[in-house]
Design a protein around this motif. Structure first.
Motif, PDB file in Angstrom:
ATOM      1  N   ILE A   1      31.695  47.835  33.761  1.00  0.00           N
ATOM      2  CA  ILE A   1      32.927  47.898  32.980  1.00  0.00           C
ATOM      3  C   ILE A   1      34.128  47.506  33.834  1.00  0.00           C
ATOM      4  O   ILE A   1      35.006  46.775  33.389  1.00  0.00           O
ATOM      5  N   ALA A   2      34.164  47.996  35.074  1.00  0.00           N
ATOM      6  CA  ALA A   2      35.327  47.792  35.948  1.00  0.00           C
ATOM      7  C   ALA A   2      35.410  46.387  36.523  1.00  0.00           C
ATOM      8  O   ALA A   2      36.474  45.963  36.968  1.00  0.00           O
ATOM      9  N   ASN A   3      34.293  45.651  36.532  1.00  0.00           N
ATOM     10  CA  ASN A   3      34.289  44.284  37.026  1.00  0.00           C
ATOM     11  C   ASN A   3      34.251  43.351  35.815  1.00  0.00           C
ATOM     12  O   ASN A   3      33.240  43.274  35.118  1.00  0.00           O
ATOM     13  N   LEU A   4      35.360  42.664  35.557  1.00  0.00           N
ATOM     14  CA  LEU A   4      35.460  41.845  34.343  1.00  0.00           C
ATOM     15  C   LEU A   4      34.467  40.691  34.330  1.00  0.00           C
ATOM     16  O   LEU A   4      34.051  40.246  33.264  1.00  0.00           O
ATOM     17  N   ARG A   5      34.063  40.221  35.501  1.00  0.00           N
ATOM     18  CA  ARG A   5      33.023  39.181  35.536  1.00  0.00           C
ATOM     19  C   ARG A   5      31.679  39.746  35.069  1.00  0.00           C
ATOM     20  O   ARG A   5      30.895  39.059  34.415  1.00  0.00           O
ATOM     21  N   ALA A   6      31.430  41.013  35.379  1.00  0.00           N
ATOM     22  CA  ALA A   6      30.186  41.652  34.949  1.00  0.00           C
ATOM     23  C   ALA A   6      30.161  41.861  33.439  1.00  0.00           C
ATOM     24  O   ALA A   6      29.087  41.957  32.846  1.00  0.00           O
ATOM     25  N   ASN A   7      31.328  41.904  32.808  1.00  0.00           N
ATOM     26  CA  ASN A   7      31.393  42.045  31.345  1.00  0.00           C
ATOM     27  C   ASN A   7      30.668  40.910  30.631  1.00  0.00           C
ATOM     28  O   ASN A   7      30.192  41.088  29.509  1.00  0.00           O
ATOM     29  N   GLN A   8      30.579  39.770  31.283  1.00  0.00           N
ATOM     30  CA  GLN A   8      29.922  38.615  30.661  1.00  0.00           C
ATOM     31  C   GLN A   8      28.463  38.902  30.338  1.00  0.00           C
ATOM     32  O   GLN A   8      27.902  38.308  29.422  1.00  0.00           O
ATOM     33  N   SER A   9      27.840  39.820  31.064  1.00  0.00           N
ATOM     34  CA  SER A   9      26.417  40.104  30.859  1.00  0.00           C
ATOM     35  C   SER A   9      26.148  40.982  29.638  1.00  0.00           C
ATOM     36  O   SER A   9      25.012  41.095  29.209  1.00  0.00           O
ATOM     37  N   TRP A  10      27.194  41.576  29.044  1.00  0.00           N
ATOM     38  CA  TRP A  10      26.977  42.438  27.881  1.00  0.00           C
ATOM     39  C   TRP A  10      27.999  42.275  26.759  1.00  0.00           C
ATOM     40  O   TRP A  10      27.863  42.886  25.694  1.00  0.00           O
ATOM     41  N   SER A  11      28.987  41.428  26.943  1.00  0.00           N
ATOM     42  CA  SER A  11      30.035  41.244  25.935  1.00  0.00           C
ATOM     43  C   SER A  11      29.458  40.815  24.589  1.00  0.00           C
ATOM     44  O   SER A  11      28.623  39.913  24.524  1.00  0.00           O
ATOM     45  N   PRO A  12      29.909  41.411  23.501  1.00  0.00           N
ATOM     46  CA  PRO A  12      29.404  41.016  22.184  1.00  0.00           C
ATOM     47  C   PRO A  12      30.007  39.712  21.683  1.00  0.00           C
ATOM     48  O   PRO A  12      29.523  39.150  20.709  1.00  0.00           O
ATOM     49  N   TRP A  13      31.052  39.211  22.353  1.00  0.00           N
ATOM     50  CA  TRP A  13      31.745  38.035  21.838  1.00  0.00           C
ATOM     51  C   TRP A  13      31.368  36.735  22.538  1.00  0.00           C
ATOM     52  O   TRP A  13      31.431  35.672  21.932  1.00  0.00           O
ATOM     53  N   LEU A  14      30.959  36.795  23.777  1.00  0.00           N
ATOM     54  CA  LEU A  14      30.736  35.558  24.524  1.00  0.00           C
ATOM     55  C   LEU A  14      29.544  34.753  24.014  1.00  0.00           C
ATOM     56  O   LEU A  14      29.520  33.536  24.151  1.00  0.00           O
ATOM     57  N   ASP A  15      28.563  35.415  23.406  1.00  0.00           N
ATOM     58  CA  ASP A  15      27.425  34.686  22.845  1.00  0.00           C
ATOM     59  C   ASP A  15      27.821  33.856  21.624  1.00  0.00           C
ATOM     60  O   ASP A  15      27.131  32.904  21.268  1.00  0.00           O
ATOM     61  N   ARG A  16      28.897  34.208  20.987  1.00  0.00           N
ATOM     62  CA  ARG A  16      29.323  33.498  19.777  1.00  0.00           C
ATOM     63  C   ARG A  16      29.870  32.111  20.067  1.00  0.00           C
ATOM     64  O   ARG A  16      29.878  31.267  19.182  1.00  0.00           O
ATOM     65  N   ASP A  17      30.393  31.908  21.272  1.00  0.00           N
ATOM     66  CA  ASP A  17      30.946  30.600  21.632  1.00  0.00           C
ATOM     67  C   ASP A  17      30.528  30.251  23.058  1.00  0.00           C
ATOM     68  O   ASP A  17      31.146  30.703  24.020  1.00  0.00           O
ATOM     69  N   PRO A  18      29.476  29.431  23.203  1.00  0.00           N
ATOM     70  CA  PRO A  18      29.039  29.055  24.552  1.00  0.00           C
ATOM     71  C   PRO A  18      30.073  28.206  25.293  1.00  0.00           C
ATOM     72  O   PRO A  18      29.993  28.054  26.510  1.00  0.00           O
ATOM     73  N   ASP A  19      31.063  27.681  24.562  1.00  0.00           N
ATOM     74  CA  ASP A  19      32.099  26.848  25.184  1.00  0.00           C
ATOM     75  C   ASP A  19      33.376  27.607  25.500  1.00  0.00           C
ATOM     76  O   ASP A  19      34.385  26.997  25.860  1.00  0.00           O
ATOM     77  N   VAL A  20      33.357  28.927  25.372  1.00  0.00           N
ATOM     78  CA  VAL A  20      34.558  29.708  25.667  1.00  0.00           C
ATOM     79  C   VAL A  20      34.984  29.451  27.112  1.00  0.00           C
ATOM     80  O   VAL A  20      34.151  29.360  28.015  1.00  0.00           O
ATOM     81  N   GLN A  21      36.276  29.307  27.322  1.00  0.00           N
ATOM     82  CA  GLN A  21      36.838  29.093  28.651  1.00  0.00           C
ATOM     83  C   GLN A  21      37.306  30.435  29.205  1.00  0.00           C
ATOM     84  O   GLN A  21      38.161  31.088  28.616  1.00  0.00           O
ATOM     85  N   LEU A  22      36.730  30.855  30.334  1.00  0.00           N
ATOM     86  CA  LEU A  22      37.097  32.109  30.978  1.00  0.00           C
ATOM     87  C   LEU A  22      37.808  31.830  32.293  1.00  0.00           C
ATOM     88  O   LEU A  22      37.442  30.900  33.012  1.00  0.00           O
ATOM     89  N   ALA A  23      38.796  32.650  32.599  1.00  0.00           N
ATOM     90  CA  ALA A  23      39.491  32.551  33.889  1.00  0.00           C
ATOM     91  C   ALA A  23      39.752  33.968  34.386  1.00  0.00           C
ATOM     92  O   ALA A  23      40.067  34.865  33.601  1.00  0.00           O
ATOM     93  N   PHE A  24      39.601  34.155  35.692  1.00  0.00           N
ATOM     94  CA  PHE A  24      39.762  35.470  36.308  1.00  0.00           C
ATOM     95  C   PHE A  24      40.785  35.361  37.433  1.00  0.00           C
ATOM     96  O   PHE A  24      40.900  34.317  38.079  1.00  0.00           O
ATOM     97  N   ASN A  25      41.496  36.459  37.708  1.00  0.00           N
ATOM     98  CA  ASN A  25      42.395  36.451  38.856  1.00  0.00           C
ATOM     99  C   ASN A  25      41.607  36.814  40.112  1.00  0.00           C
ATOM    100  O   ASN A  25      40.388  36.920  40.085  1.00  0.00           O
ATOM    101  N   ASP A  26      42.305  37.016  41.222  1.00  0.00           N
ATOM    102  CA  ASP A  26      41.644  37.262  42.504  1.00  0.00           C
ATOM    103  C   ASP A  26      41.219  38.710  42.728  1.00  0.00           C
ATOM    104  O   ASP A  26      40.562  39.003  43.722  1.00  0.00           O
ATOM    105  N   VAL A  27      41.612  39.614  41.842  1.00  0.00           N
ATOM    106  CA  VAL A  27      41.229  41.015  41.992  1.00  0.00           C
ATOM    107  C   VAL A  27      39.833  41.165  41.378  1.00  0.00           C
ATOM    108  O   VAL A  27      39.658  40.954  40.183  1.00  0.00           O
ATOM    109  N   PRO A  28      38.830  41.525  42.179  1.00  0.00           N
ATOM    110  CA  PRO A  28      37.454  41.533  41.658  1.00  0.00           C
ATOM    111  C   PRO A  28      37.172  42.631  40.641  1.00  0.00           C
ATOM    112  O   PRO A  28      36.390  42.429  39.711  1.00  0.00           O
ATOM    113  N   GLU A  29      37.773  43.819  40.820  1.00  0.00           N
ATOM    114  CA  GLU A  29      37.508  44.910  39.882  1.00  0.00           C
ATOM    115  C   GLU A  29      38.575  45.971  40.003  1.00  0.00           C
ATOM    116  O   GLU A  29      39.349  45.999  40.959  1.00  0.00           O
ATOM    117  N   GLY A  30      38.625  46.839  39.013  1.00  0.00           N
ATOM    118  CA  GLY A  30      39.575  47.943  39.031  1.00  0.00           C
ATOM    119  C   GLY A  30      40.969  47.500  38.629  1.00  0.00           C
ATOM    120  O   GLY A  30      41.166  46.418  38.062  1.00  0.00           O
TER     121      GLY A  30
END
Length: 177
Positions: A48-77
């Protein structure tokens, strides 16, 4: 000419009922779902605390394989942020930043959906003998926008099933099933 006046009055009356009725509705919308997982909070919290890890269980990302994701430099928390862009109407575009993290009990994010408004989402993890009850919820201030107040009535039906799916995805992941 009489029928046109009658139609105009009817439309005006319906508009007054729509707008006036909206102010009788709650100003705040809340949705929450809870699933008990056979894992300790310390095992669940990093997903939950690592937003990149959210990709492994998010209910929305499977709906659009072309979704564009961007993350900042803070890994978690606190301070970790993610933005997404999608043409899919059930994914949309927006950004999220973690604003509170009490490892391994609670996490709060600020969500911004652009023209669709803002919300605060949270995760609560409560350990028990049967595992950990994980609650995923959100609250949104609908302000004085009549349309947002009416939409608030439907939010549980729109978002609730996605929260259930996401929590069940997370449950499978942390339980290794």
């Amino acid at each position: 000419m009489g029928i046109i006046k009658w139609v105009i009055r009817l439309i005006a009356l319906l508009a007054v009922i729509f707008v006036g009725g909206a102010f009788l509705l709650p100003k705040e919308t809340s949705v929450a779902r809870t699933v008990t997982m056979n894992a300790a909070p310390e095992v669940i919290f990093p997903y939950i605390a690592n937003l990149r890890a959210n990709q492994s269980w998010s209910p929305w990302l499977d709906r659009d394989p072309d979704v564009q994701l961007a993350f900042n430099d803070v890994p978690e928390g606190v301070g970790a942020a993610m933005s997404w862009q999608s043409e899919h109407p059930q994914v949309g575009s927006g950004n999220m930043i973690i604003i509170e993290a009490q490892d391994p009990r609670r996490l709060v994010t600020a969500l911004d959906f652009g023209e669709m408004g803002t919300a605060t989402a949270y995760f609560s993890l409560v350990a028990s003998e049967g595992g950990t009850a994980v609650t995923w919820g959100f609250t949104s201030d609908n302000g004085n926008n009549p349309m947002f107040r009416w939409m608030g009535l439907m939010m549980d039906g729109w978002v609730g099933p996605d929260y259930e799916q996401g929590l069940n995805n997370l449950k499978k992941l942390v339980e290794g099933a």
